[in-house]
Design a protein around this motif. Structure first.
Motif, short mmCIF file in Angstrom:
data_model
loop_
_atom_site.label_atom_id
_atom_site.label_comp_id
_atom_site.label_asym_id
_atom_site.label_seq_id
_atom_site.Cartn_x
_atom_site.Cartn_y
_atom_site.Cartn_z
N ASN A 138 131.38 -81.58 -23.87
CA ASN A 138 131.02 -81.55 -22.49
C ASN A 138 129.61 -82.30 -22.57
O ASN A 138 129.26 -82.62 -21.35
CB ASN A 138 130.76 -79.97 -22.55
N PHE A 139 128.72 -82.49 -23.64
CA PHE A 139 127.73 -83.35 -23.70
C PHE A 139 127.71 -84.28 -24.77
O PHE A 139 127.48 -84.51 -25.94
CB PHE A 139 126.28 -82.58 -23.58
N ARG A 146 120.33 -84.25 -30.15
CA ARG A 146 119.79 -82.98 -30.50
C ARG A 146 119.87 -82.59 -31.68
O ARG A 146 118.76 -81.88 -32.29
CB ARG A 146 120.23 -81.88 -29.43
N THR A 214 128.06 -77.10 -32.28
CA THR A 214 128.02 -76.44 -30.99
C THR A 214 129.33 -76.59 -30.59
O THR A 214 130.16 -77.54 -30.63
CB THR A 214 127.30 -77.48 -30.04
N VAL A 272 125.58 -72.86 -21.16
CA VAL A 272 124.48 -72.20 -20.15
C VAL A 272 124.97 -72.05 -18.82
O VAL A 272 123.90 -71.54 -18.07
CB VAL A 272 123.19 -72.90 -20.56
N SER A 426 117.27 -76.67 -19.51
CA SER A 426 117.40 -77.39 -20.57
C SER A 426 116.40 -78.51 -20.80
O SER A 426 116.22 -79.12 -19.66
CB SER A 426 118.55 -78.11 -20.74
C1 SIN Z 1 125.74 -77.00 -24.03
O1 SIN Z 1 126.41 -76.72 -23.09
O2 SIN Z 1 126.17 -76.36 -24.74
C2 SIN Z 1 124.27 -77.70 -23.77
C3 SIN Z 1 123.95 -77.42 -22.33
C4 SIN Z 1 122.53 -78.08 -22.24
O3 SIN Z 1 121.93 -78.55 -23.34
O4 SIN Z 1 122.00 -77.95 -21.17
#
Ligand code: SIN
Length: 463
Positions: A138-139, A146, A214, A272, A426
């Protein structure tokens, strides 16, 4: 030219189903050899002055900015998110590298007043060793940086297995690390034939001392069990079930704006994202009407097209899962505020559901899609009970203009992060992470680097 071989993974565009490239796949033996090289390289990397590591990370950060357009397009092609969101993610991902380039120089120890006059006590912080990570689709960039940036800043070496759905962004961002001068064995991307196979190697290999993951709570729990075998350090950023609460004293327009951002970012596919809405009965109808009016304006389409707000969801199974949660909620009594249109391919019309109740499956499970399920509440006590009635504890949001209520609710919510009159929380400067079954550890902020450091206590006697 795009070509396929036995040891390559086809990557497709969720907006068009076209294959956009192939990513290299390593055998078990190759991954184990990578871990051994990473172990040797870590010793040299850790021996560099912190300022040198910091400078290399700073250059990596600058290269992400210089390549923002290419990285964003690649991300939209393989992940589907709208181009403006991908551009935002490249900056978000880069921000962790910049932050930890600075933090590399601040891994301070302590002096401790000793309990007897002939002793002196000191602590120092040292890198854990080889750190590995398993990151989600998703990211595709930010969830790697990170973890990688604090690991490298601390003096660890780092191996990441990205999602099989979005590996190209991972290879691209790590290629920029090499261009910045970070040695090839200090940071690596690996893909195996299957995700569990790489997970097994990471959790069983004695040279790996740290795993950061994650993803889902189910897989996180499994990886923790596997890592327990030789007591590896773990950080887990797992599932969420974020309540989004609007009190009767809230600024409703601000709450609608926050709800749109929190719920529909990345087509609802973030840990989130607001997952369930609790709206005070006195403002329920106003909120629902205003939110639905804004949701109907969202443009769904290929993220490379202008003005698109919502791209495709990531896969057929994701679409089927979200659709079946909506169907089940409707069977249980939920009502779409505007009739739902069925869209082709992996596209989904964003939906606002009213008449939802707290015991419905759609409220109890993480949706990970563009669906806002809206419930009503009447008292703060009832609200706090429902908001905390979940195994998850990642993020929560609430809107109120009453300062006494703000403190009371902020303290009562059992979550690692709380957005107060704010839908987007975030940032690299604040600690990201959950409690309960949403995870262990914190990412970003001054806490993030400690996840990759051991504290060593030195006792000097005979003084
Ligand atoms: C996530 O969905 O795991 C991360 C979301 C974020 O960093 O805003």
């Amino acid at each position: 030219m795009v070509t396929e071989s036995d040891s390559a993974l086809a990557v497709s565009n969720p907006a068009t189903a076209d294959i956009i490239g192939y990513a290299p796949v390593s055998s078990d033996a190759e991954i184990k050899a990578d871990i051994e090289r990473s172990h040797t390289a870590q010793k040299h990397w850790a021996a560099l002055p912190a300022k040198t590591r910091s400078g290399l990370l700073q250059r990596w950060f600058e290269l992400l900015l210089e390549n923002q357009e290419d990285l964003s397009r690649l991300m939209t092609l393989e992940q589907g998110k709208p181009l403006h969101e991908a551009q935002g993610e490249v900056l978000y991902g880069a921000s962790f590298i910049e932050w930890f380039a600075e933090e590399a120089k601040r891994t301070y120890g302590e002096t401790i007043p000793a309990h007897s006059g002939d002793k002196r006590f000191v602590t120092i912080k040292q890198p854990i060793g080889v750190a590995c990570a398993i990151t989600p689709w998703n990211f595709p960039i930010a969830m790697i940086t990170r973890k990688a940036a604090p690991a490298l800043a601390a003096g660890c070496s780092f191996i990441v297995k990205p999602s099989e759905l979005t590996p190209l962004s991972a290879f691209a961002v790590v290629e920029l690390a090499y261009q910045a001068g970070i040695p090839r064995d200090v940071i690596k991307v690996v893909l195996g034939n299957t995700a569990p196979q790489v997970g097994d190697i990471f959790t069983s290999h004695p040279l790996i001392r740290k795993l950061s993951f994650t993803g889902s709570t189910r897989v996180g729990s499994l990886l923790m069990q596997q890592s327990a075998h030789d007591i590896k350090r773990t950080s887990m950023e797992l599932g969420g079930n974020a309540p989004f609460i609007v009190f009767e004293d809230a600024d409703i327009d601000a709450a609608v704006k926050g709800a749109l951002a929190s719920k529909f970012r990345n087509a609802g596919q973030t840990c989130v994202c607001a997952n369930r809405f609790y709206i005070h009965s006195n403002v329920y109808d106003t909120f629902v009407t205003k939110l639905d009016a804004e949701v109907q304006k969202l443009k769904v389409g290929n993220g490379l097209e202008n003005d698109v707000n919502i791209g495709p969801v990531i896969s057929e199974s994701a679409k089927t899962g979200i659709q079946s949660k909506i169907d089940r909620a409707i069977e249980q009594g939920a009502i779409p505020v505007t009739p739902i249109q069925t869209l082709p391919g992996l596209f989904m019309q964003p939906v606002v559901l009213r008449n939802v109740s707290h015991d419905m499956d759609i409220v109890q499970q993480e949706i990970f899609g563009p669906v806002a399920s809206i419930m009503r509440f009447d008292s703060d006590e009832e609200l706090i009970h429902m908001a905390n009635d979940t195994i998850y504890g990642l993020a929560a949001y609430f809107y109120s203009q009453n300062i006494h209520r703000v403190w009371k609710i902020a303290e009562a919510l059992e979550y690692g992060m709380v957005g107060i009159n704010e839908g987007i929380i975030s940032t690299e400067v604040a600690p990201f992470g959950g409690i309960k079954q949403s995870g262990i550890g914190r990412e970003g902020a001054k806490q993030g680097i400690d996840e990759y450091l051991d504290v060593k206590y030195l006792c000097f006697g005979g003084n």
